[in-house]
Design a protein around this motif. Sequence first.
Motif, PDB file in Angstrom:
ATOM      1  N   TYR A  53       0.810  -1.219   0.000  1.00 34.16           N
ATOM      2  CA  TYR A  53       0.000   0.000   0.000  1.00 34.16           C
ATOM      3  C   TYR A  53       0.842   1.267   0.000  1.00 34.16           C
ATOM      4  N   GLY A  54       2.113   1.169   0.345  1.00 35.00           N
ATOM      5  CA  GLY A  54       2.991   2.331   0.293  1.00 35.00           C
ATOM      6  C   GLY A  54       2.453   3.503   1.093  1.00 35.00           C
ATOM      7  N   ALA A  55       2.423   4.680   0.471  1.00 29.25           N
ATOM      8  CA  ALA A  55       2.004   5.905   1.163  1.00 29.25           C
ATOM      9  C   ALA A  55       0.533   5.877   1.560  1.00 29.25           C
ATOM     10  N   LEU A  56      -0.258   5.016   0.917  1.00 27.08           N
ATOM     11  CA  LEU A  56      -1.680   4.955   1.261  1.00 27.08           C
ATOM     12  C   LEU A  56      -1.897   4.504   2.698  1.00 27.08           C
ATOM     13  N   ARG A  57      -0.916   3.828   3.274  1.00 26.80           N
ATOM     14  CA  ARG A  57      -1.093   3.310   4.636  1.00 26.80           C
ATOM     15  C   ARG A  57      -0.875   4.382   5.705  1.00 26.80           C
ATOM     16  N   ASP A  58      -0.307   5.523   5.325  1.00 26.80           N
ATOM     17  CA  ASP A  58       0.109   6.500   6.324  1.00 26.80           C
ATOM     18  C   ASP A  58      -1.059   7.021   7.160  1.00 26.80           C
ATOM     19  N   LYS A  59      -2.181   7.320   6.496  1.00 28.87           N
ATOM     20  CA  LYS A  59      -3.331   7.832   7.239  1.00 28.87           C
ATOM     21  C   LYS A  59      -3.837   6.790   8.219  1.00 28.87           C
ATOM     22  N   GLY A  60      -3.886   5.540   7.772  1.00 34.13           N
ATOM     23  CA  GLY A  60      -4.329   4.469   8.654  1.00 34.13           C
ATOM     24  C   GLY A  60      -3.408   4.280   9.845  1.00 34.13           C
ATOM     25  N   ARG A 117      -0.719  -3.211  18.588  1.00 30.55           N
ATOM     26  CA  ARG A 117       0.713  -2.944  18.447  1.00 30.55           C
ATOM     27  C   ARG A 117       1.386  -3.983  17.554  1.00 30.55           C
ATOM     28  N   SER A 118       0.925  -5.211  17.625  1.00 31.56           N
ATOM     29  CA  SER A 118       1.536  -6.280  16.833  1.00 31.56           C
ATOM     30  C   SER A 118       1.200  -6.165  15.354  1.00 31.56           C
ATOM     31  N   MET A 119       0.034  -5.604  15.037  1.00 31.09           N
ATOM     32  CA  MET A 119      -0.379  -5.510  13.638  1.00 31.09           C
ATOM     33  C   MET A 119      -0.015  -4.167  13.009  1.00 31.09           C
ATOM     34  N   LEU A 120       0.404  -3.195  13.825  1.00 30.66           N
ATOM     35  CA  LEU A 120       0.654  -1.837  13.340  1.00 30.66           C
ATOM     36  C   LEU A 120       1.929  -1.777  12.506  1.00 30.66           C
ATOM     37  N   ASP A 121       1.804  -1.289  11.278  1.00 28.82           N
ATOM     38  CA  ASP A 121       2.964  -1.176  10.384  1.00 28.82           C
ATOM     39  C   ASP A 121       3.915  -0.080  10.847  1.00 28.82           C
ATOM     40  N   ASP A 122       5.198  -0.314  10.627  1.00 32.27           N
ATOM     41  CA  ASP A 122       6.182   0.748  10.845  1.00 32.27           C
ATOM     42  C   ASP A 122       6.304   1.578   9.569  1.00 32.27           C
ATOM     43  N   ASP A 123       7.262   2.489   9.521  1.00 31.06           N
ATOM     44  CA  ASP A 123       7.359   3.380   8.364  1.00 31.06           C
ATOM     45  C   ASP A 123       7.834   2.666   7.098  1.00 31.06           C
ATOM     46  N   LYS A 124       8.239   1.412   7.229  1.00 30.93           N
ATOM     47  CA  LYS A 124       8.618   0.615   6.061  1.00 30.93           C
ATOM     48  C   LYS A 124       7.492  -0.316   5.602  1.00 30.93           C
ATOM     49  N   GLY A 125       6.383  -0.288   6.333  1.00 30.81           N
ATOM     50  CA  GLY A 125       5.265  -1.144   5.968  1.00 30.81           C
ATOM     51  C   GLY A 125       5.313  -2.519   6.594  1.00 30.81           C
ATOM     52  N   ASP A 126       6.205  -2.720   7.539  1.00 33.05           N
ATOM     53  CA  ASP A 126       6.317  -4.006   8.229  1.00 33.05           C
ATOM     54  C   ASP A 126       5.702  -3.901   9.626  1.00 33.05           C
ATOM     55  N   SER A 127       5.269  -5.036  10.143  1.00 37.16           N
ATOM     56  CA  SER A 127       4.715  -5.103  11.490  1.00 37.16           C
ATOM     57  C   SER A 127       5.321  -6.302  12.198  1.00 37.16           C
ATOM     58  N   ILE A 128       5.067  -6.401  13.496  1.00 33.81           N
ATOM     59  CA  ILE A 128       5.514  -7.584  14.244  1.00 33.81           C
ATOM     60  C   ILE A 128       4.896  -8.835  13.636  1.00 33.81           C
TER      61      ILE A 128
END
Length: 385
Positions: free
Chosen positions: A213-220, A285-296
């Motif tokens: 999703y790239g930048a589209l994920r930022d708002k979420g 917290r486990s599902m939340l993406d970081d700024d690279k789009g990865d999560s725990i």
Amino acid sequence: MITSIAVIMFQLCSWIKSASVRFSPAIADAPTPCSRCNYNCSLCGAVVSFVGLFGMLALMAGQRGPEAYVGVRDLGPDFYAQVHQAVAVEPGRHLNLVCLGKGAPTVLLESGWGGDSLGWPKVQARIATFTRACAYDRAGYGLSDEARRAMDADNTVEDLARLLDKAPIEGPLVLVGHSLGGLYAIHFTSLHRERVAGLVLMDPAIPGDGRAYGALRDKGRKLFADGLVTSEACLKAARVADLTPANSPPDCLEEPPGSVSSLHDETNRRMGKAKFIAAYISETRSMLDDDKGDSIDTRQAEPRQSSLGDLPLVVLVSSPNRPEDAPPTWDQGRAIKHMLHQALAKRSTRGKFQLVPGASHMIQDDAPDVVIEAIRSVVEAARAP
């Protein structure tokens, strides 16, 4: 007659205490006999022991047992209000398992983010008309005991494996996962392929999808981060007393009622407990993406992904009508979502990608017939020689 039943209930009390029985829905609405007894319960039981068995049968005959709900189109709060089966997944910690119907393979319903066994009122009882259908409450949620560790993909899948080891569920099962529950179902299948006979996934989260999703994920991401701040305030208040509409801080409870309004009060009874809020925060917290789009969850589950071979698989994807005030990114986000889910379906030679027109993310509430038929098709494929 009322007096006779009241007397017989004294014996039931003694029997229940000695056997350490947890109530099933068949007798869940009956008052605990000792709670209304002004005498020693064991003495009362001795007095009426000769009618104890008769009394138990009479009481159960007057209550609605679990199998009476099979085929019901909308399960209500009476069905969900009590623990059904408290399965010990480790000493002193239980998960609530809710099953209806008979037959194999068993269908196991895995709810989405923050969800529990309440997530399937329009489909579970109808699935039970053609096979056994079970839902459960993950650690901390619903009527299960509080979580003792992080609510991430690895721990959730390990809990599910323990649940299946201890519960009376035999043979490979059909896993049905909604949203984040879809990611858990995929991860479980990757780790325990021999225990899965088929998959039905509804708008599933997919390991690594944040990067797509790239930048589209930022708002979420910002919405989720802001939500965690609110949830921490809710948790602080719930540790003082269970939250109710009368004492809750803003945005801690379901308001207005959700898509199944009949379960609104039961939903809030569960959401108002500190154990729920703590589990919800951890899962977020486990599902939340970081700024690279990865999560725990992604870091745990993605490396284990592989082909699903010829596993029966249906991926149901919500396709809501385009709103008049749709954001400029609506079409782009929809295209990415379809691409991800089509690729997921192709991981099995028997995978099917299916749009559900007009349905919101809560496909099981908006299009229960579609969900039930998808599950039926996978069950039948799993049964085929």
